[in-house]
Motif scaffolding. Structure first.
Motif, PDB file in Angstrom:
ATOM      1  N   VAL A 133       0.634  -0.998  -0.059  1.00 55.24           N
ATOM      2  CA  VAL A 133      -0.098  -0.112   0.074  1.00 55.24           C
ATOM      3  C   VAL A 133       0.852   1.273   0.093  1.00 55.24           C
ATOM      4  CG1 VAL A 133      -1.796  -0.976   1.374  1.00 55.24           C
ATOM      5  CG2 VAL A 133      -0.088  -0.079   2.579  1.00 55.24           C
ATOM      6  N   TYR A 135       1.343   3.758   2.020  1.00 55.29           N
ATOM      7  CA  TYR A 135       0.903   3.998   3.449  1.00 55.29           C
ATOM      8  C   TYR A 135       1.016   5.470   3.803  1.00 55.29           C
ATOM      9  CZ  TYR A 135       5.864   3.526   3.267  1.00 55.29           C
ATOM     10  OH  TYR A 135       7.041   3.904   2.806  1.00 55.29           O
ATOM     11  N   TRP A 140      -5.645   5.608   3.904  1.00 54.63           N
ATOM     12  CA  TRP A 140      -5.001   4.232   4.416  1.00 54.63           C
ATOM     13  C   TRP A 140      -4.822   4.482   5.824  1.00 54.63           C
ATOM     14  CZ3 TRP A 140      -4.641  -0.577   4.218  1.00 54.63           C
ATOM     15  CH2 TRP A 140      -3.718  -1.281   4.956  1.00 54.63           C
TER      16      TRP A 140
END
Length: 327
Positions: A133, A135, A140
């Motif tokens: 991801v 992040y 997120w």
């Protein structure tokens, strides 16, 4: 222990957990973790009754039996796990992946396969179903720790003593596409830790791997302990001794945290009694607390799985699996 006595002890533990007396107001989080001499690490096939019988000072487990919200452990479940068979208290910490999204989690949406959100990146070949991801993106962070119903909020509400953060080292996988990733991960962990401790003073933050970040003083201040996988073995193959230069570098980084008075845990995935005994002796001499689960973290005896000799036998997540399936 009789049912009545255990009920009385459990009631006392619930009371103490509610006010934080025995744990947080007498000792700092790092001091609490420094008292840990033994620990268990299990994420799959969790049987609470079996774990209740463990004498370990620390349990690192998934927050859920299934990984999904409908299998989440209740506060009563967690409180029972906080008692060892002799009635003494122990720490129970929940696993939380911050650098990857996992398809088996409650937050995963099937449509993300064809229409991924901006923060979702690419699947991790070594661990199918896990996706890197971005992040540093707000959405997120909202899902993991900022939101009212975030993953972290659910862990705190269930009564866990802290979190065990995995895939902090995701910044390394993204280094070519996002060179600022290392600094962004330091900021991510620091913000998560601040958010958690504001919600629950004394909440523990244990970081797994990514020991390169220990150069950063603010990062060391944000975490209460480090857990290092494959310190001595496993980088090149299951049970294979790591290069001594690599071991020395990791130990040098780890010493930075130890000088701050913070403990270090070690996870070694070994499959022979002799190797486990030697690794336990070696890590103990270094002042580290070791545990020896299976790579699947499913609670089985590590001596049960067959020794891997051919790539076709590779278990997901092992170096053998990576060599066979990933480029």
């Amino acid at each position: 222990m009789s049912w009545l006595k255990r009920s009385m002890v459990l009631a006392s533990a619930v009371l103490l957990a509610g006010v934080g007396w025995w744990q947080w107001q007498i000792r700092s989080p790092s001091q609490v973790l420094s008292a840990v001499k033994s620990w268990d690490y299990q994420l799959q096939k969790i049987d609470p009754a079996r774990l209740e019988r463990s004498m370990a000072d620390l349990l690192v487990i998934d927050y859920s039996r299934t990984g999904r919200g409908d299998g989440a452990f209740s506060r009563d479940d967690v409180m029972r796990l906080k008692l060892r068979p002799d009635g003494s208290p122990r720490l129970v910490v929940a696993y939380l992946s911050v650098g990857e999204a996992e398809e088996y989690r409650y937050y995963w949406k099937a449509e993300w396969k064809s229409a991924p959100p901006p923060w979702l990146y690419t699947e991790n070949c070594r661990w199918p179903g896990n996706h890197l991801v971005r992040y540093w993106m707000d959405d997120w962070k909202e899902l993991i720790f900022r939101g009212q119903d975030s993953y972290l909020a659910q862990i705190i509400a269930a009564g866990f003593d802290g979190v065990y953060l995995d895939r902090i080292d995701a910044y390394w996988d993204l280094r070519e596409t996002y060179p600022q990733g290392q600094a962004a991960m330091v900021d991510f962990v620091a913000e998560l830790a601040e958010h958690a401790r504001r919600a629950k003073p004394g909440f523990l933050v244990i970081a797994q791997n990514a020991e390169a970040l220990l150069d950063n003083a603010s990062y060391r201040a944000a975490i209460d302990a480090l857990a290092k996988e494959d310190l001595l073995h496993g980088v090149k193959g299951t049970g294979v001794r790591n290069d001594e230069k690599l071991i020395a570098w990791s130990l040098g980084q780890i010493d930075r945290l130890k000088r701050d008075g913070k403990p270090v845990l070690v996870v070694e995935y070994l499959q022979s009694r002799e190797a486990i005994a030697q690794a336990r002796k070696e890590t103990r001499a270094l002042g580290l607390r070791s545990t020896f689960p299976t790579r699947a973290l499913d609670g089985r005896d590590p001596l049960d799985p067959p020794t891997i000799t051919e790539p076709s036998q590779a278990v997901i997540g092992t170096p053998e699996f990576h060599k066979k399936h990933c480029t």
